[in-house]
Design a protein around this motif. Structure first.
Motif, PDB file in Angstrom:
ATOM      1  N   ALA A   2       0.827  -1.242  -0.092  1.00  0.00           N
ATOM      2  CA  ALA A   2       0.156  -0.029  -0.014  1.00  0.00           C
ATOM      3  C   ALA A   2       0.878   1.235   0.080  1.00  0.00           C
ATOM      4  N   SER A  41      -9.666   9.052   2.642  1.00  0.00           N
ATOM      5  CA  SER A  41      -8.752   8.139   1.800  1.00  0.00           C
ATOM      6  C   SER A  41      -7.650   7.415   2.651  1.00  0.00           C
ATOM      7  N   ASN A  45      -6.972   3.335   2.917  1.00  0.00           N
ATOM      8  CA  ASN A  45      -5.472   2.929   2.792  1.00  0.00           C
ATOM      9  C   ASN A  45      -4.999   2.170   3.856  1.00  0.00           C
TER      10      ASN A  45
END
Length: 292
Positions: A2, A41, A45
């Motif tokens: 990620a 966001s 994540n």
């Protein structure tokens, strides 16, 4: 792997330190809606919610507290990089946030934390307060551990763990005098003033039960709810003081005070209270391992 967007991390850090989206947006000169999108966001994540709403306020989750510690560390590392290039290098340090009940022996606190005190890679943050206040901070992840002389009940909502660190018998201590005769318990309490912990103390409750069994009502010189003050009173009074020896260990070692009577049936206990956490503080885990 990620990808971590450091702008998102900066925005999250601002929200956490400002305590609200509105204040953080004003500080960052962004719209509140744009900042909310950036936070969402980052949460997606990381795969973890970083805040929860409680009474219209944003409160860090456990994952949020961990993320904030890393965010602060990351931005400190940026400052260290600048310092390094300007020949002002600083070492990164870990943190352990400790809550200590106000009636807990300072000597015990010192002995528990001693392995960390001389380490230059660890910063200790110690707060004192009532057990209720400290448990509230533990629940909001602003403390890593609470030190107490009583365990706390575990339930489905809190999930506290009370780790027994030590237990000690309790004694009557007093000044040494010439021609001192052996202290006769309980008979001598008919005429010898005594300094006691306050009624809220478990030590006091056990002592009162014992005195009820003897049928003697002691002469109470003072009742104290703080161990540091109990230590001072033991040094000042002409009578005796009911206290765990660890509280007055320096006075006992120097001979300023002597043990007049020991109660093996009354014990002072010392606990480390921790919450159920998916991400425990590694410094605390290391410290607790050494105490086993």
């Amino acid at each position: 792997m990620a990808f971590l967007n450091y702008h998102h991390l900066r925005y999250f850090r601002a929200i956490a330190h400002e305590g609200s989206l509105t204040k953080a947006a004003r500080h960052l000169k962004l719209s509140q809606s744009a900042l909310s999108v950036q936070l969402r966001s980052l949460e997606e994540n990381l795969g973890q919610p970083l805040f929860e709403r409680k009474h219209k306020a944003l409160v860090l989750t456990e994952a949020g507290q961990i993320a904030l510690e890393y965010a602060d560390s990351i931005f400190r590392s940026g400052e260290e990089l600048t310092d390094l290039l300007q020949n002002r290098a600083k070492r990164s340090r870990g943190f352990l946030r400790v809550g200590a009940a106000s009636n807990l022996s300072r000597n015990f606190q010192l002995s528990f934390l001693r392995p960390l005190i001389t380490r230059d890679d660890v910063e200790l943050i110690i707060h004192s307060g009532t057990l209720r206040e400290l448990l509230a901070q533990l629940q909001t992840h602003t403390l890593d551990v609470v030190l107490s002389n009583t365990p706390v009940r575990r339930d489905a909502e809190t999930g506290w763990h009370s780790h027994l660190l030590d237990e000690q018998p309790v004694s009557l201590v007093g000044h040494k005098t010439r021609g001192m005769k052996p202290f006769r318990f309980p008979e001598d309490l008919r005429k010898t003033p005594i300094v006691l912990p306050s009624l809220e103390s478990s030590l006091r409750a056990a002592f009162d039960v014992l005195m009820d069994q003897t049928g003697i009502r002691p002469i109470i010189a003072a009742e104290v709810d703080d161990m540091a003050m109990l230590r001072l009173m033991a040094r000042e009074t002409n009578g005796v003081t009911l206290v765990p020896p660890v509280v007055v260990k320096d006075e006992l070692a120097s001979g300023t005070l002597v043990e007049r009577h020991r109660f093996p049936q009354i014990k002072e206990t010392f606990y480390a209270i921790t919450p159920s956490r998916r991400f425990p503080n590694p410094i605390l885990r290391e410290l607790m391992t050494k105490k086993r």
